[in-house]
Scaffold this active site. Sequence first.
Site, PDB file in Angstrom:
ATOM      1  N   TYR A 173       8.191  15.637 -13.791  1.00 41.50           N
ATOM      2  CA  TYR A 173       7.794  14.257 -13.047  1.00 41.50           C
ATOM      3  C   TYR A 173       8.529  13.200 -13.021  1.00 41.50           C
ATOM      4  CZ  TYR A 173       3.106  16.915 -12.868  1.00 41.50           C
ATOM      5  OH  TYR A 173       2.378  18.065 -12.884  1.00 41.50           O
ATOM      6  N   HIS A 227       5.854  25.065 -17.294  1.00 42.79           N
ATOM      7  CA  HIS A 227       5.546  24.469 -15.771  1.00 42.79           C
ATOM      8  C   HIS A 227       5.082  25.657 -14.863  1.00 42.79           C
ATOM      9  CE1 HIS A 227       6.036  20.518 -13.369  1.00 42.79           C
ATOM     10  NE2 HIS A 227       5.008  21.346 -12.909  1.00 42.79           N
ATOM     11  N   LYS A 273       4.895  19.057 -19.671  1.00 44.62           N
ATOM     12  CA  LYS A 273       5.301  20.587 -19.183  1.00 44.62           C
ATOM     13  C   LYS A 273       6.776  20.593 -19.538  1.00 44.62           C
ATOM     14  CE  LYS A 273       1.531  20.120 -15.908  1.00 44.62           C
ATOM     15  NZ  LYS A 273       1.501  18.750 -15.608  1.00 44.62           N
ATOM     16  N   ASP A 329      -2.011  13.977 -18.488  1.00 46.38           N
ATOM     17  CA  ASP A 329      -1.295  14.997 -18.032  1.00 46.38           C
ATOM     18  C   ASP A 329      -0.183  14.566 -17.310  1.00 46.38           C
ATOM     19  OD1 ASP A 329      -0.537  17.990 -17.561  1.00 46.38           O
ATOM     20  OD2 ASP A 329      -0.619  17.071 -15.392  1.00 46.38           O
TER      21      ASP A 329
END
Length: 296
Positions: free
Chosen positions: A50, A108, A75, A45
């Site tokens: 990120y 997200h 996401k 994931d």
Amino acid sequence: MAIPTFTLNNGVTLPALGFGVFQTPPDETRAAVSTALEVGFRHIDTAAAYGNEREVGLALRESGLARDDVFLETKVWISDYGFDETPHAFDKSAGKLGVDRLDLFILHQPLPTAFDRTLDAYRALERLQAEGRVRAIGVSNFMPEHLARLLEATEIVPAVNQVEVHPYFQQRELLALDAEHGILSQAWSPIGGITFYPGYGDDRRSTLADPVLLDIADAHDRTAAQVMLRWHLQQGRSAIPKSTNPRRIAENFDVLGFELSPRELAAIDALDTGVRGGPEPAAIRLESHGRAIPEV
Ligand code: A2P
């Protein structure tokens, strides 16, 4: 031992235990994901926000595993929400990951102050699924009111809602609502990392030092982290523990060979404080949080 799987509401299967890379710096991500794949994780994931999708992709390719053997979830960040914008978010994420298809692509965050935009982003996910570019779609950090608005306005019921769940913040009403609609709940910060991350306040109690969890861990000759992961799996939740430490990555995968009793599960249920560790989902706004996601 085979990883148990969940069957999503569209028939796609997902390994119940995944590996998370939230807050894993890009230069540590490749090694962490490589170790995770070596110890047996087959579900990763990540998220555009990120900033480490490229390194996840590198580790995947280096692993020599077939693309179909690893379930890949990422996401869309809020700055890419919109019917025309979100397909480009897919191109960016897939491009960085080096794949042409995602297994699970989720929003997200809801954008409560721009919910039409959230809905348009979700409609774009529906189209990506219809086109076969993503196998399943879902959401993250959606609270009951956001889910209700989404379900009313869109066609495909999300396969997954990824939300903060650990023994100190259990969101049981939300989990029940997910279940009622056939949405798989997926726990982020499943071992309560958010209760001890630096920068989130010094007065926090760490789940890892909880006496109830430590007692249960002792009884099974396991760790508190392993007990929390079992608790999620036995209650039917997907969990995605994050670690950059090889020993802890292996420890977090080694949770299939023991079973918590109903009494132990209930004792963990009783630890809920109702206090959220992460940001209040409704406080996320485009104006304050909408930083741009770089091109591939
Ligand atoms: P590290 O990456 O140094 O292992 P969560 O996924 O619940 O947010 O938890 C992640 C946090 O917990 C990170 O700070 C991670 O640090 C730490 N962590 C991950 N696995 C374990 C474990 N098995 N025991 C102790 N700490 C862990």
